[in-house]
Motif scaffolding. Structure first.
Motif, PDB file in Angstrom:
ATOM      1  N   GLY A 102       0.794  -1.216   0.000  1.00  0.00           N
ATOM      2  CA  GLY A 102       0.000   0.000   0.000  1.00  0.00           C
ATOM      3  C   GLY A 102       0.823   1.260   0.000  1.00  0.00           C
ATOM      4  N   VAL A 151       1.546   1.751  -4.407  1.00  0.00           N
ATOM      5  CA  VAL A 151       0.853   3.035  -4.439  1.00  0.00           C
ATOM      6  C   VAL A 151       1.854   4.139  -4.161  1.00  0.00           C
ATOM      7  CG1 VAL A 151      -0.971   4.446  -3.410  1.00  0.00           C
ATOM      8  CG2 VAL A 151      -1.307   1.985  -3.684  1.00  0.00           C
ATOM      9  N   GLY A 204      -0.696   8.431  -4.037  1.00  0.00           N
ATOM     10  CA  GLY A 204      -2.107   8.141  -4.250  1.00  0.00           C
ATOM     11  C   GLY A 204      -2.418   7.364  -5.509  1.00  0.00           C
ATOM     12  N   LEU A 225      -2.296   4.103  -7.820  1.00  0.00           N
ATOM     13  CA  LEU A 225      -2.081   2.661  -7.854  1.00  0.00           C
ATOM     14  C   LEU A 225      -1.322   2.326  -9.127  1.00  0.00           C
ATOM     15  CD1 LEU A 225      -2.626  -0.176  -6.696  1.00  0.00           C
ATOM     16  CD2 LEU A 225      -4.832  -0.134  -7.876  1.00  0.00           C
ATOM     17  N   LEU A 268      -6.316   6.528  -6.120  1.00  0.00           N
ATOM     18  CA  LEU A 268      -7.063   6.013  -4.978  1.00  0.00           C
ATOM     19  C   LEU A 268      -7.715   7.104  -4.145  1.00  0.00           C
ATOM     20  CD1 LEU A 268      -4.764   3.103  -3.791  1.00  0.00           C
ATOM     21  CD2 LEU A 268      -7.133   2.916  -4.527  1.00  0.00           C
ATOM     22  N   THR A 269      -7.315   8.344  -4.316  1.00  0.00           N
ATOM     23  CA  THR A 269      -7.974   9.416  -3.569  1.00  0.00           C
ATOM     24  C   THR A 269      -9.426   9.574  -3.995  1.00  0.00           C
ATOM     25  OG1 THR A 269      -7.261  11.129  -5.139  1.00  0.00           O
ATOM     26  CG2 THR A 269      -5.787  10.632  -3.297  1.00  0.00           C
ATOM     27  N   GLU A 302      -3.379   3.538   4.064  1.00  0.00           N
ATOM     28  CA  GLU A 302      -2.414   2.692   3.372  1.00  0.00           C
ATOM     29  C   GLU A 302      -2.852   1.237   3.338  1.00  0.00           C
ATOM     30  OE1 GLU A 302       2.101   1.549   4.406  1.00  0.00           O
ATOM     31  OE2 GLU A 302       1.793   3.702   4.012  1.00  0.00           O
ATOM     32  N   ALA A 358      -5.180   0.829   0.611  1.00  0.00           N
ATOM     33  CA  ALA A 358      -4.434   0.894  -0.647  1.00  0.00           C
ATOM     34  C   ALA A 358      -3.869  -0.486  -0.986  1.00  0.00           C
ATOM     35  CB  ALA A 358      -3.307   1.924  -0.545  1.00  0.00           C
ATOM     36  N   GLN A 359      -3.387  -1.196   0.034  1.00  0.00           N
ATOM     37  CA  GLN A 359      -2.905  -2.563  -0.196  1.00  0.00           C
ATOM     38  C   GLN A 359      -4.050  -3.480  -0.613  1.00  0.00           C
ATOM     39  OE1 GLN A 359      -2.124  -5.388   2.958  1.00  0.00           O
ATOM     40  NE2 GLN A 359      -0.020  -5.676   2.217  1.00  0.00           N
TER      41      GLN A 359
END
Length: 474
Positions: free
Chosen positions: A245, A262, A265, A267, A281-282, A290, A293-294
């Motif tokens: 992440g 990431v 922000g 990916l 991802l925002t 985080e 994100a992962q």
């Protein structure tokens, strides 16, 4: 429902009749097995009898003719000591398996995508199911999350079963052969059940044991255990996509291996020496932090391997609403967010929430896990005030730094009330009232869901009473 006919005309024993056990009774009975079942709860026994099972306590079961024991994953068969049913099965050389194993054997050609990890597996499972369904794929989601595996529908050969699997379930599924298998992370949890950390790790990595020839192993590399496992699988010739992440490993990944990470922000997918931005991802409001994100990286890794386009993945990530009790945004009152992360039952899970917000009015406590909240020391500066509940309250108070203010409120209702009063009175920019207990719920609640439901209900009452509420989750 999936019919299990591999034990037709044979006697199968089922012990533990909660969601998965009752589903096993129905599936086996439909497949013409003679099912004998037991659970200590009378209402569950009644449900099994209505589904066609005979009822006998384990001591009276016909072990000498039993083809298998289907054991609820919550019932120990090794550590800390075997349940009497497991002991009897071992004495009579009766195979002990779980409901997921029944699915695998009954549908050997099924395309299974399995997801495990100490934290994040439920969100990742639900997110992957959403992304695949949104992209037009035939998909059924269940296992440890939501619907019991054997209660899922029968899919066509093109469909995918997306299953969340716990370490308990993996121990009882020796034949699992996945199209894709994901291990998000490993940190200390359930150690008494697995005889220590080594046993817990061994249970988790069973998810990769029988990967199909076209199978993909997706592994989070934000902890050293999983990073070492990724290297071992690569060395064994497995197809591996590592995920993180953060921006970690990006240079190595771009040069040498499949990897998603990431950065700022974004990916990013590192594949065959090139790097492609997949998604910002925002824009995914339900995936903060985080750790999420992962989770998104894991979903993208699997979806890309299945041929889903980056554009379809992005659309699915944006449209995901999130799961209850996992950083669930319950309401915003006078610009103060109220977050239900009742599923954060250990310090590692709570850290993922604490990292996302500041200042925090933190509600924590319950039945403590190993190390309590000592591993969270680096996050204490983000806490405006802590409200401590349950059995762990005094121990948690002792762990908080001298500069972290706290109150021992004892119960959740008082904690929510006091956190609301202080947060609204101070009205600090970006403030959040966060339930992230870092402890199990069983001292005061039947489950983490019951704890989160109470938090949600009380917050919604507060929101309804306020004229300054700008957001309430349905």
């Amino acid at each position: 429902m999936i019919t299990v006919d591999i034990f037709a005309q044979q006697t199968v024993l089922v012990v533990g009749l909660a969601r998965s056990g009752l589903a096993a009774v129905r599936a086996l009975t439909a497949g013409q097995a003679t099912v004998i079942a037991w659970d200590d709860a009378a209402d569950r026994r009644d449900a099994a009898a209505a589904a066609g099972a005979s009822l006998l306590p384990p001591a009276d079961m016909p072990w000498n003719i039993a083809a298998a024991l289907i054991l609820s994953p919550g019932i120990p068969h090794t550590h800390p000591e075997p349940h009497p049913a497991a002991q009897l099965a071992q004495q009579h050389d009766v195979e002990i398996i779980g409901d997921i194993e029944l699915l695998v054997r009954a549908m050997p050609s099924a395309k299974i995508i399995a997801i495990t990890g100490t934290n994040g597996k439920s969100t990742t499972t639900a997110l992957l199911g959403h992304v695949l369904s949104d992209a037009g794929e035939e998909v059924a989601v269940g296992g440890n999350l939501g619907i019991a595996a054997l209660d899922l529908p029968v899919l066509s050969h093109q469909g995918f079963y997306v299953l969340e699997l716990s370490s308990y379930q993996l121990e009882l599924t020796p034949s699992l052969a996945c199209r894709a298998a994901c291990l998000l992370n490993i940190s200390a949890d359930h150690l008494e059940r697995h005889g220590g950390m080594a046993g817990y790790i061994a249970a988790k990595q069973r998810i990769f044991n029988n990967l199909r020839a076209d199978g993909l192993a997706v592994i989070g590399t934000d902890d050293p255990t999983c990073m070492g496992l990724a290297d071992s699988l690569r060395s064994a010739g497995r197809r591996v996509c590592s995920i993180t992440g953060s921006a970690a490993e990006s240079a190595v990944a771009a040069a040498a291996r499949d990897h998603l990470n990431v950065q700022h922000g974004q990916l990013q997918w590192h594949h065959h020496g090139s790097c492609k931005a997949i998604f910002d991802l925002t824009k995914a409001a339900a995936l903060p932090g985080e750790h999420n994100a992962q989770n998104a990286a894991a979903v993208a890794a699997i979806a890309l391997d299945l041929g889903i386009t980056a554009e379809a993945i992005a659309a699915g990530l944006i449209g995901f609403a999130g799961l209850a009790h996992r950083q669930e945004r319950v309401a915003v009152i006078n610009e103060i967010a109220y977050i239900n992360d009742s599923k954060a039952t250990n310090a590692d899970a709570a850290a993922r929430a604490l990292a996302c917000y500041a200042p925090i009015y933190w509600i924590a406590g319950g039945r403590a896990k190993t190390d309590g909240i000592a591993p969270l020391k680096s996050y204490f500066e983000r806490i405006r005030h802590a409200y401590l509940i349950g059995e762990a309250a005094a121990d948690f108070a002792a762990s908080l730094s001298a500069t972290t203010s706290y109150s021992i409120t004892g119960n959740l209702a008082d904690a929510v009330h006091e956190a609301h009063q202080l947060a609204q009175g101070e009205a600090l920019p970006g403030a959040t009232v966060l339930l992230a207990p870092a402890a199990a719920s069983f001292d005061q609640f039947d489950s983490f869901e019951a704890r989160g439901d109470q938090f949600r209900g009380q917050v919604k009452q507060l929101a309804q009473a306020s004229r300054l509420t700008t957001e309430v989750r349905p």
